[in-house]
Design a protein around this motif. Structure first.
Motif, short mmCIF file in Angstrom:
data_model
loop_
_atom_site.label_atom_id
_atom_site.label_comp_id
_atom_site.label_asym_id
_atom_site.label_seq_id
_atom_site.Cartn_x
_atom_site.Cartn_y
_atom_site.Cartn_z
N ASP A 38 0.83 -1.21 0.00
CA ASP A 38 0.00 0.00 0.00
C ASP A 38 0.87 1.26 0.00
N ALA A 39 1.95 1.24 0.76
CA ALA A 39 2.85 2.40 0.80
C ALA A 39 3.48 2.64 -0.57
N ALA A 40 3.89 1.56 -1.23
CA ALA A 40 4.48 1.71 -2.57
C ALA A 40 3.43 2.21 -3.57
N LEU A 41 2.23 1.67 -3.52
CA LEU A 41 1.16 2.11 -4.44
C LEU A 41 0.80 3.58 -4.24
N SER A 42 0.88 4.05 -3.00
CA SER A 42 0.53 5.44 -2.73
C SER A 42 1.69 6.40 -2.92
N GLY A 43 2.84 5.88 -3.33
CA GLY A 43 4.00 6.73 -3.58
C GLY A 43 4.77 7.09 -2.33
N GLN A 44 4.54 6.38 -1.24
CA GLN A 44 5.20 6.68 0.02
C GLN A 44 6.40 5.79 0.32
N ALA A 45 6.66 4.81 -0.56
CA ALA A 45 7.76 3.88 -0.29
C ALA A 45 8.28 3.27 -1.58
N VAL A 46 9.49 2.80 -1.49
CA VAL A 46 10.08 1.95 -2.52
C VAL A 46 10.25 0.60 -1.84
N ALA A 47 9.80 -0.45 -2.50
CA ALA A 47 9.80 -1.76 -1.84
C ALA A 47 10.19 -2.86 -2.81
N ILE A 48 10.56 -3.99 -2.27
CA ILE A 48 10.88 -5.17 -3.05
C ILE A 48 9.75 -6.18 -2.88
N PHE A 49 9.20 -6.62 -4.01
CA PHE A 49 8.08 -7.56 -3.97
C PHE A 49 8.30 -8.69 -4.95
N ASP A 50 7.55 -9.75 -4.75
CA ASP A 50 7.47 -10.85 -5.69
C ASP A 50 6.76 -10.33 -6.94
N THR A 51 7.29 -10.64 -8.11
CA THR A 51 6.69 -10.12 -9.34
C THR A 51 5.27 -10.64 -9.57
N ARG A 52 4.94 -11.79 -8.96
CA ARG A 52 3.56 -12.27 -9.07
C ARG A 52 2.60 -11.31 -8.38
N MET A 53 3.08 -10.61 -7.38
CA MET A 53 2.24 -9.66 -6.65
C MET A 53 2.12 -8.32 -7.37
N THR A 54 3.11 -7.97 -8.15
CA THR A 54 3.15 -6.64 -8.75
C THR A 54 2.81 -6.58 -10.23
N ALA A 55 2.71 -7.72 -10.90
CA ALA A 55 2.58 -7.75 -12.36
C ALA A 55 1.42 -6.90 -12.86
N ALA A 56 0.24 -7.03 -12.27
CA ALA A 56 -0.92 -6.27 -12.75
C ALA A 56 -0.73 -4.78 -12.54
N ASP A 57 -0.18 -4.39 -11.40
CA ASP A 57 0.03 -2.97 -11.14
C ASP A 57 1.16 -2.39 -11.98
N GLU A 58 2.15 -3.19 -12.34
CA GLU A 58 3.17 -2.74 -13.29
C GLU A 58 2.57 -2.56 -14.67
N ALA A 59 1.73 -3.51 -15.07
CA ALA A 59 1.12 -3.46 -16.41
C ALA A 59 0.22 -2.24 -16.58
N ASN A 60 -0.50 -1.85 -15.53
CA ASN A 60 -1.40 -0.70 -15.67
C ASN A 60 -0.77 0.62 -15.24
N GLY A 61 0.54 0.59 -14.93
CA GLY A 61 1.26 1.82 -14.64
C GLY A 61 1.17 2.33 -13.22
N HIS A 62 0.59 1.55 -12.31
CA HIS A 62 0.51 1.99 -10.91
C HIS A 62 1.82 1.79 -10.17
N LEU A 63 2.63 0.85 -10.62
CA LEU A 63 3.96 0.63 -10.05
C LEU A 63 4.98 0.64 -11.18
#
Length: 111
Positions: A38-63
């Motif tokens: 949530d912190a990364a999505l809101s622009g409050q943090a830089v974080a390391i995540f599993d790509t399975r967790m971030t793929a959709a948000d990367e694809a739509n430009g949120h991350l």
């Protein structure tokens, strides 16, 4: 704060990423991945995540991926439940569904 391997100097991951010699300062240890996400999505943090967790948000430009490095780790999802003479059919159905989903993704193993 919990020391993380990628924050420590001279780890294989840091060397691979070209980060040897850099020291992580002012880090925050979140209580859960959900808070960090949530912190990364809101622009409050830089974080390391599993790509399975971030793929959709990367694809739509949120991350945005800040580095191309991906560290492969052997992990899995396991269904664990108490041993019983007659297992709950709902648990068996869930385990079968989960195994089928893994088979469809090509990431299945049995054990």
């Amino acid at each position: 704060m919990t020391p993380l391997p990628w924050c420590q100097p001279s780890t294989p991951e840091r060397a691979l990423a070209g980060l040897d010699g850099l020291v992580a300062l002012n880090t925050v240890d979140f209580d859960s991945r959900a808070f960090a996400f949530d912190a990364a999505l809101s622009g409050q943090a830089v974080a390391i995540f599993d790509t399975r967790m971030t793929a959709a948000d990367e694809a739509n430009g949120h991350l945005v991926r800040l580095h191309t490095l991906t560290v492969e780790r052997p992990q899995g999802i396991h269904v664990a439940f108490p041993k019983a003479r007659h297992p709950d059919p709902r648990i068996e159905a869930f385990a079968a569904w989960l195994q089928n989903e893994a088979n469809l993704s090509g990431n299945a193993s049995t054990g």
